[in-house]
Structures are given as structure tokens and as C-alpha cells.
Design a protein around this motif. Sequence first.
Motif, PDB file in Angstrom:
ATOM      1  N   ILE A 150       0.862  -1.180   0.000  1.00  0.00           N
ATOM      2  CA  ILE A 150       0.000   0.000   0.000  1.00  0.00           C
ATOM      3  C   ILE A 150       0.899   1.230   0.000  1.00  0.00           C
ATOM      4  O   ILE A 150       1.770   1.372   0.868  1.00  0.00           O
ATOM      5  N   ILE A 151       0.700   2.106  -0.979  1.00  0.00           N
ATOM      6  CA  ILE A 151       1.565   3.277  -1.141  1.00  0.00           C
ATOM      7  C   ILE A 151       0.806   4.537  -0.762  1.00  0.00           C
ATOM      8  O   ILE A 151      -0.216   4.876  -1.376  1.00  0.00           O
ATOM      9  N   THR A 152       1.302   5.260   0.246  1.00  0.00           N
ATOM     10  CA  THR A 152       0.693   6.527   0.667  1.00  0.00           C
ATOM     11  C   THR A 152       1.766   7.609   0.771  1.00  0.00           C
ATOM     12  O   THR A 152       1.799   8.371   1.739  1.00  0.00           O
ATOM     13  N   VAL A 153       2.646   7.640  -0.212  1.00  0.00           N
ATOM     14  CA  VAL A 153       3.725   8.632  -0.243  1.00  0.00           C
ATOM     15  C   VAL A 153       3.392   9.709  -1.270  1.00  0.00           C
ATOM     16  O   VAL A 153       2.476   9.533  -2.084  1.00  0.00           O
ATOM     17  N   PRO A 154       4.109  10.849  -1.274  1.00  0.00           N
ATOM     18  CA  PRO A 154       3.891  11.871  -2.313  1.00  0.00           C
ATOM     19  C   PRO A 154       4.126  11.299  -3.706  1.00  0.00           C
ATOM     20  O   PRO A 154       4.876  10.331  -3.886  1.00  0.00           O
ATOM     21  N   ASP A 155       3.505  11.915  -4.710  1.00  0.00           N
ATOM     22  CA  ASP A 155       3.551  11.371  -6.066  1.00  0.00           C
ATOM     23  C   ASP A 155       4.965  11.232  -6.619  1.00  0.00           C
ATOM     24  O   ASP A 155       5.263  10.288  -7.353  1.00  0.00           O
ATOM     25  N   VAL A 156       5.858  12.140  -6.246  1.00  0.00           N
ATOM     26  CA  VAL A 156       7.220  12.092  -6.793  1.00  0.00           C
ATOM     27  C   VAL A 156       7.997  10.881  -6.281  1.00  0.00           C
ATOM     28  O   VAL A 156       9.007  10.488  -6.872  1.00  0.00           O
ATOM     29  N   GLU A 157       7.555  10.305  -5.166  1.00  0.00           N
ATOM     30  CA  GLU A 157       8.260   9.169  -4.582  1.00  0.00           C
ATOM     31  C   GLU A 157       7.588   7.838  -4.900  1.00  0.00           C
ATOM     32  O   GLU A 157       8.156   6.771  -4.648  1.00  0.00           O
ATOM     33  N   ALA A 158       6.371   7.885  -5.441  1.00  0.00           N
ATOM     34  CA  ALA A 158       5.557   6.675  -5.573  1.00  0.00           C
ATOM     35  C   ALA A 158       6.171   5.622  -6.484  1.00  0.00           C
ATOM     36  O   ALA A 158       6.160   4.425  -6.155  1.00  0.00           O
ATOM     37  N   GLN A 159       6.693   6.018  -7.642  1.00  0.00           N
ATOM     38  CA  GLN A 159       7.245   5.029  -8.563  1.00  0.00           C
ATOM     39  C   GLN A 159       8.454   4.325  -7.974  1.00  0.00           C
ATOM     40  O   GLN A 159       8.614   3.102  -8.116  1.00  0.00           O
ATOM     41  N   ASN A 160       9.305   5.085  -7.288  1.00  0.00           N
ATOM     42  CA  ASN A 160      10.475   4.476  -6.653  1.00  0.00           C
ATOM     43  C   ASN A 160      10.058   3.470  -5.589  1.00  0.00           C
ATOM     44  O   ASN A 160      10.634   2.377  -5.487  1.00  0.00           O
ATOM     45  N   VAL A 161       9.050   3.816  -4.804  1.00  0.00           N
ATOM     46  CA  VAL A 161       8.547   2.893  -3.788  1.00  0.00           C
ATOM     47  C   VAL A 161       7.950   1.654  -4.442  1.00  0.00           C
ATOM     48  O   VAL A 161       8.195   0.526  -4.000  1.00  0.00           O
ATOM     49  N   ALA A 162       7.186   1.851  -5.498  1.00  0.00           N
ATOM     50  CA  ALA A 162       6.594   0.712  -6.210  1.00  0.00           C
ATOM     51  C   ALA A 162       7.683  -0.220  -6.739  1.00  0.00           C
ATOM     52  O   ALA A 162       7.559  -1.449  -6.634  1.00  0.00           O
ATOM     53  N   ASP A 163       8.731   0.348  -7.292  1.00  0.00           N
ATOM     54  CA  ASP A 163       9.844  -0.470  -7.815  1.00  0.00           C
ATOM     55  C   ASP A 163      10.474  -1.302  -6.701  1.00  0.00           C
ATOM     56  O   ASP A 163      10.798  -2.488  -6.900  1.00  0.00           O
ATOM     57  N   GLN A 164      10.654  -0.704  -5.529  1.00  0.00           N
ATOM     58  CA  GLN A 164      11.231  -1.431  -4.401  1.00  0.00           C
ATOM     59  C   GLN A 164      10.313  -2.565  -3.940  1.00  0.00           C
ATOM     60  O   GLN A 164      10.774  -3.668  -3.632  1.00  0.00           O
ATOM     61  N   LEU A 165       9.022  -2.278  -3.893  1.00  0.00           N
ATOM     62  CA  LEU A 165       8.061  -3.300  -3.476  1.00  0.00           C
ATOM     63  C   LEU A 165       8.062  -4.476  -4.449  1.00  0.00           C
ATOM     64  O   LEU A 165       8.075  -5.644  -4.037  1.00  0.00           O
ATOM     65  N   ILE A 166       8.044  -4.171  -5.728  1.00  0.00           N
ATOM     66  CA  ILE A 166       8.002  -5.221  -6.754  1.00  0.00           C
ATOM     67  C   ILE A 166       9.278  -6.050  -6.728  1.00  0.00           C
ATOM     68  O   ILE A 166       9.242  -7.280  -6.801  1.00  0.00           O
ATOM     69  N   GLU A 167      10.413  -5.375  -6.599  1.00  0.00           N
ATOM     70  CA  GLU A 167      11.696  -6.093  -6.541  1.00  0.00           C
ATOM     71  C   GLU A 167      11.756  -7.022  -5.334  1.00  0.00           C
ATOM     72  O   GLU A 167      12.356  -8.101  -5.384  1.00  0.00           O
ATOM     73  N   ALA A 168      11.082  -6.641  -4.258  1.00  0.00           N
ATOM     74  CA  ALA A 168      11.089  -7.445  -3.029  1.00  0.00           C
ATOM     75  C   ALA A 168      10.100  -8.605  -3.084  1.00  0.00           C
ATOM     76  O   ALA A 168      10.107  -9.455  -2.196  1.00  0.00           O
ATOM     77  N   GLY A 169       9.233  -8.631  -4.113  1.00  0.00           N
ATOM     78  CA  GLY A 169       8.333  -9.767  -4.265  1.00  0.00           C
ATOM     79  C   GLY A 169       6.852  -9.474  -4.105  1.00  0.00           C
ATOM     80  O   GLY A 169       6.032 -10.397  -4.119  1.00  0.00           O
ATOM     81  N   ILE A 170       6.486  -8.190  -3.960  1.00  0.00           N
ATOM     82  CA  ILE A 170       5.071  -7.829  -3.852  1.00  0.00           C
ATOM     83  C   ILE A 170       4.338  -8.207  -5.139  1.00  0.00           C
ATOM     84  O   ILE A 170       4.847  -8.023  -6.239  1.00  0.00           O
TER      85      ILE A 170
END
Length: 221
Positions: A150-170
Amino acid sequence: MKSEKISEAVVRRLPVYLRYLNDLHKREVSTVSSQELGLKLDLNPAQIRKDLAYFGDFGRKGIGYDVSYLIEKIRHILNLDQQINAVLVGTGNLGQALSNYNFYLRENIKIIAVFDANPKKTGKQISTLIVQPMEEISETIKKHNIRIGIITVPDVEAQNVADQLIEAGIEAILNFAPVILKAPANIRIHAADFTTDLLSLAYYLDNGKDDSADDGELEDK
């Protein structure tokens, strides 16, 4: 279950059915017809029967649906007969609200870890959870078999967070940031965009008063 592809519209209606069925169960109502469901939920009874028929023959002619049995079946369809672990990234006001709400959830999707990139927030407690630094996110996801992010960060940070989540196995992401995320085809992303919902809702204040009657009758979008 039928082999044909189930539309997103059908899947999104299943939790609506489940919520009302749970309410019936609490009131010790044992059976319900599609007509009763349709009246309460403002849906066409034929649409309800069609939705449920994708997954099996759950009703009995002249009787309707056994409430307890249908709850069990819908929970199974939605994978809620097992605990699904989720992680939340971003502990601003929205992230804190979601983390606190997590304590009251009755279904088996649980936020079991929260993260924030701000070192001033790490180590603080939100409800029953301790805010962890982003450096621990991959290890935590793998250790606890966390499947939803679940991503609740500012828009400029969202893609980077998504990439980290996906790389970790989400495997799936619920995104509250007002930005369209890019992800591999096997990663399911749902956007929860309050601004878009409010702006589209405003349209109906003075326009299309009867438009809602045409939505979702028998057509799956």
C-alpha cells in the motif's frame, strides 16, 4: 468456476455482496434472494445472479442463497479464507489513518509492517506497529510472505517505492499517490485517487441525474 475471464467489475462487486451478507449473518438471517440483494444494494437481480454464476451454482430456485454458505464461498473466491499480509509505505496522515483502521479489520488482509523514509518517523509506534526504515523493506517482505503493498507517499516518490516493493516480491499494489505507476504485467495495481473521484462526482451535481440507472445493469465493464 467458468474458464472465461472474469471482469474487474464483477470482482469489485463481490466485496459489496460479502459486506451485506455479513450484515445479514449478524442479524441471523439464513437465506436471501437475488431480488432482496438487488433491492438493498441498488443492483439488478439478474446482474447479481450472473456475477455469482461465474463461480458456481450457489442458489436454489424458489429459496435463494444460503447466507452462511455464500459468505464462505465468496471469501474463498476472494482468497479471504487465508491471511494475506500487506505492507504500508508512507506514514503521513493517510498512512497513519490506514494503519489505525487495520486494527479493526475483520477480513484476513492485515497490514503487518509500515515503513517511512523519514528517519524522524522510524521507531515510532502507530497502533500496534513500529515504523521501520526503508532499508528493511525487502527483508521484511520476504520474511513474512507479504503479498500486497500500500503506497501513501507523495507522487514524486511513488514510482520508486513501487519499484522497491516489486523487486522485493510484492504481487499487488494499492496506490493512493496521484500518479500512474508503471509495473510488469504480472503485478496488479489498483489506484485509489480521491481527487479523481471527487471531480467525477461533482459532474453529477447538475448533470446526468438519470445516468446512474444505466450503469452496471447487465453489462460488465
